[in-house]
Design a protein around this motif. Structure first.
Motif, PDB file in Angstrom:
ATOM      1  N   GLN A 174       2.965   1.743  -7.209  1.00  0.00           N
ATOM      2  CA  GLN A 174       2.730   1.224  -5.939  1.00  0.00           C
ATOM      3  C   GLN A 174       3.298  -0.323  -5.864  1.00  0.00           C
ATOM      4  OE1 GLN A 174      -1.748   0.052  -5.338  1.00  0.00           O
ATOM      5  NE2 GLN A 174      -1.511   1.917  -6.177  1.00  0.00           N
TER       6      GLN A 174
ATOM      7  N   HIS B  83       2.795  -3.611  -2.867  1.00  0.00           N
ATOM      8  CA  HIS B  83       2.138  -4.138  -1.360  1.00  0.00           C
ATOM      9  C   HIS B  83       2.999  -5.029  -0.749  1.00  0.00           C
ATOM     10  CE1 HIS B  83      -1.388  -2.364  -3.285  1.00  0.00           C
ATOM     11  NE2 HIS B  83      -1.395  -3.085  -4.385  1.00  0.00           N
TER      12      HIS B  83
ATOM     13  N   LYS C 259      -1.596  -7.888   0.961  1.00  0.00           N
ATOM     14  CA  LYS C 259      -2.560  -7.223   0.048  1.00  0.00           C
ATOM     15  C   LYS C 259      -2.368  -7.758  -1.289  1.00  0.00           C
ATOM     16  CE  LYS C 259      -5.108  -3.107  -1.355  1.00  0.00           C
ATOM     17  NZ  LYS C 259      -4.793  -2.731  -2.765  1.00  0.00           N
TER      18      LYS C 259
ATOM     19  N   GLU D  66      -3.307  -9.237  -4.811  1.00  0.00           N
ATOM     20  CA  GLU D  66      -4.763  -8.511  -5.478  1.00  0.00           C
ATOM     21  C   GLU D  66      -4.893  -9.118  -6.997  1.00  0.00           C
ATOM     22  OE1 GLU D  66      -4.129  -4.342  -4.999  1.00  0.00           O
ATOM     23  OE2 GLU D  66      -3.254  -4.175  -6.672  1.00  0.00           O
TER      24      GLU D  66
ATOM     25  N   HIS E  21       3.549  -1.873  -9.567  1.00  0.00           N
ATOM     26  CA  HIS E  21       2.426  -1.578 -10.611  1.00  0.00           C
ATOM     27  C   HIS E  21       1.702  -0.212 -10.589  1.00  0.00           C
ATOM     28  CE1 HIS E  21       0.521  -3.258  -6.971  1.00  0.00           C
ATOM     29  NE2 HIS E  21      -0.681  -2.870  -7.486  1.00  0.00           N
TER      30      HIS E  21
HETATM   31 ZN   LIG Z   1      -2.215  -2.403  -5.995  1.00  0.00          ZN
END
Ligand SMILES: [Zn+2]
Length: 408
Positions: free
Chosen positions: A107, A109, A132, A134, A272
């Protein structure tokens, strides 16, 4: 709601997300942390602490449980502080415990502008108009795929794994090799050409991808001394049949192993996949994920292709595995900053507040002293500090490990 928010620490009531990749039974970390017996066959994936509308935490006001999202909207100054209330009037971050028994999807973001566009176009799959970024801090040995390998490493990978190189085709493979010592910009273009072709061909030439994957499986089955990536590839092949793009992506990304205390910061557009282990995670208040591969969930290869930044090379590891009394994990974002406290019996830690903060007690027992008296909290409990509380002191009643998320 006529009640007011007192300047004091509040015990939080949080939601557990039972996603399929969570840990189960005896290995389930989240029920152990919360002092609960795991239910048979139920995966325990994430504990959410914050005010995301999908699962807002609750605190008790006048004997009644209220959601932090509603409280932040109704009492924005008391909960978020003056700055916070003016700036966004929504809770700035989402704090989590994440426990991966199996790999999560590959994925990335979106950034803020991309998130707004995606949400306007497809609110069902992109529920938030927010970015997002993170941070993931290991609390057990933790493995992840993070960021593209350098072009030099990718060239070596294509030599060792001709099945991948053949599927990609001579032109883009050569481009990676030819640009490995060129400028950042040229490297990005070569990487984008390679990965875009990979995602596109995985749609137009499904059978060829399936054949290439199967050819690699066959070769690895007779090979001795498999790498971590090989082992993961074979394990994932058992779970994802057909032309899954995640399987070859395992070889295109950095395979990283982190010790407790070490952390990864995932900026927008970095591919990631968290593979195994328990982490503390903090992110901007959003649930936007663009997926491609290793998941039964909705995949969006075209969007992934567009939002990746095509940086390459090792992703920096933040923090360390030392038991420093206080470690600050600084990420280049305005929504959150995380601190870790290793406190021995009797140790104090001052918290400068005046902004929303959440503390999670991972181990031990602490007393929280503040203007309105003091209160004891135990392992597994999380504490919400509203912005109207200006300072508090954590006093360890025994050796304790505490993570605190707040706004920088
Ligand atoms: Zn993630």
């Amino acid at each position: 709601m006529k009640s007011t928010i007192a300047a004091k620490p509040y015990l939080m009531h949080n939601t557990v997300q039972n996603y399929a990749w969570g840990t189960r039974g005896e290995t389930a970390f989240i029920p152990k942390l919360l002092g609960k017996k795991p239910e048979k066959g139920v995966p325990y994936a994430e504990l959410w602490m914050g005010a995301h509308p999908k699962a807002p935490s609750e605190i008790e006001i006048d004997g009644e449980r209220c959601g932090l999202d509603k409280l932040a909207a109704l009492h924005s100054e008391a909960i978020l502080g003056k700055m916070g209330a003016e700036k966004c009037a929504v809770f700035p971050f989402l704090f989590k415990v994440l426990s991966a028994g199996e790999p999560l999807s590959i994925q990335a973001h979106p950034n803020k502008i991309q998130a707004e566009t995606l949400h306007a176009r497809d609110a069902r799959h992109y529920p938030d108009d927010n970015h997002k970024p993170e941070i993931a801090i290991a609390i057990s040995p933790f493995t992840a795929l993070a960021g593209f390998k350098s072009l030099t490493e990718l060239s070596a990978t294509f030599a060792t794994y001709p099945e991948i190189a053949e599927f990609l085709g001579e032109a883009v493979v050569h481009k990676i090799y030819a640009n490995k010592d060129e400028s950042q910009e040229k490297q990005k273009l070569a990487l984008k050409a390679m990965y875009s072709r990979f995602l596109q061909r995985s749609e137009t030439h499904k059978q060829e991808l399936t054949n290439a994957i199967d050819a690699l499986v066959k070769r690895l089955q007779t090979k001795t001394g498999l790498s971590s990536a090989d082992a993961l590839f074979l394990e994932m092949r058992d779970q994802y049949s057909g032309a899954d793009v995640g399987l070859f992506s395992i070889y295109l990304l950095n395979f990283m192993s982190l010790q407790p205390g070490e952390a990864l910061f995932m900026q927008a557009g970095i591919p990631h996949a968290y593979i195994k282990g328990n982490i503390i995670e903090c992110m901007a208040n959003s649930d936007n994920v663009v997926r491609a591969g290793l998941t039964p969930k909705f995949q969006d290869k075209k969007t992934l292709m567009d939002i990746l930044t095509y940086e390459s090379g090792k992703v920096e590891i933040l923090g360390d595995s030392n038991k420093e009394k206080k470690t600050i994990y600084k990420a280049p974002v305005e929504e959150f900053v995380l601190s870790r406290f290793h406190l021995e019996t009797g140790d104090n830690a001052e918290l400068k507040l005046g902004k929303p903060a959440i503390a999670l007690l991972l181990n031990g027992t602490i007393k929280v002293n503040s203007t309105n008296g003091n209160e004891i909290f135990h392992r597994g409990q999380s504490i919400f500090f509203p912005a109207c509380l200006h300072e508090a002191t954590l006093v360890a009643q025994e050796d304790s490990l505490v993570f605190v998320a707040t706004v920088p």
